[in-house]
Design a protein around this motif. Structure first.
Motif, mmCIF file in Angstrom:
data_model
loop_
_atom_site.group_PDB
_atom_site.id
_atom_site.type_symbol
_atom_site.label_atom_id
_atom_site.label_comp_id
_atom_site.label_asym_id
_atom_site.label_seq_id
_atom_site.Cartn_x
_atom_site.Cartn_y
_atom_site.Cartn_z
ATOM 1 N N PRO A 1 0.802 -1.226 0.000
ATOM 2 C CA PRO A 1 0.000 0.000 0.000
ATOM 3 C C PRO A 1 0.837 1.279 0.000
ATOM 4 N N ARG A 2 2.093 1.188 0.408
ATOM 5 C CA ARG A 2 2.944 2.378 0.387
ATOM 6 C C ARG A 2 3.320 2.774 -1.027
ATOM 7 N N GLN A 3 3.246 1.841 -1.975
ATOM 8 C CA GLN A 3 3.587 2.169 -3.360
ATOM 9 C C GLN A 3 2.622 3.213 -3.924
ATOM 10 N N GLU A 4 1.342 3.082 -3.620
ATOM 11 C CA GLU A 4 0.373 4.070 -4.101
ATOM 12 C C GLU A 4 0.630 5.432 -3.458
ATOM 13 N N LEU A 5 1.025 5.431 -2.184
ATOM 14 C CA LEU A 5 1.339 6.691 -1.515
ATOM 15 C C LEU A 5 2.585 7.332 -2.137
ATOM 16 N N ARG A 6 3.584 6.524 -2.473
ATOM 17 C CA ARG A 6 4.778 7.052 -3.156
ATOM 18 C C ARG A 6 4.406 7.671 -4.497
#
Length: 157
Positions: free
Chosen positions: A106-111
């Motif tokens: 889920p951190r990939q979308e935030l990045r």
């Protein structure tokens, strides 16, 4: 000693040195609990008063109260640092290597959202690669397409 013996010794020494480097990196990594709530930070080429938490572009506004935001001057008076992190860090399995490779972290979308906000604040638009890059699908084109899609989550190939 023969040249093949020297080559074998050099290969063994290289393998041993590589193993030492890998072991040091594994030991130097923070525990899994600490990596989930890391701040993701970008430097924006705008004055600090131009970047306000309540007026961030849409990609980060969509997260609403699921993220924490920090805004401050960048080191060396070089713009503004914008940092975000999820308020609820994902479970350890969600940010494992297989999850990252499959695009399920889920951190990939935030990045991705953070990079888009940087582009919108600096240039007013998010530049995208031309699609399709070629007129016919080739094996090399498929590989590049796959890598391009994967890199959007991490920011690197």
């Amino acid at each position: 000693m023969t040249s093949s013996g020297k080559s074998l010794m050099a290969a063994a020494a290289g393998l041993a040195a590589g193993a030492v480097v890998v072991m040091r990196r594994v030991k130097a990594r923070p525990p899994a609990e600490a990596t989930g709530d890391r701040w993701l930070t970008v430097t924006i080429n705008r004055a600090p008063h131009d970047v306000q938490a309540d007026k961030l572009p849409t990609p980060l506004q969509e997260y609403g109260d699921r993220i924490e935001t920090r805004i401050g001057p960048a080191p060396g008076d070089r713009g503004t640092e914008l940092a975000v992190r999820l308020k609820r860090p994902p479970p350890h399995a969600a940010h494992s290597v297989p999850a990252r490779l499959s695009g399920q972290d889920p951190r990939q979308e935030l990045r991705r959202a953070l990079r888009e906000v940087k582009a919108l604040l600096e240039a007013g638009e998010v530049m995208r690669a031309d699609a399709p890059p070629t007129t016919r699908e080739t094996p090399g084109g498929k590989l590049i397409g796959l890598l391009s899609r994967r890199s959007s989550g991490e920011g690197v190939l």
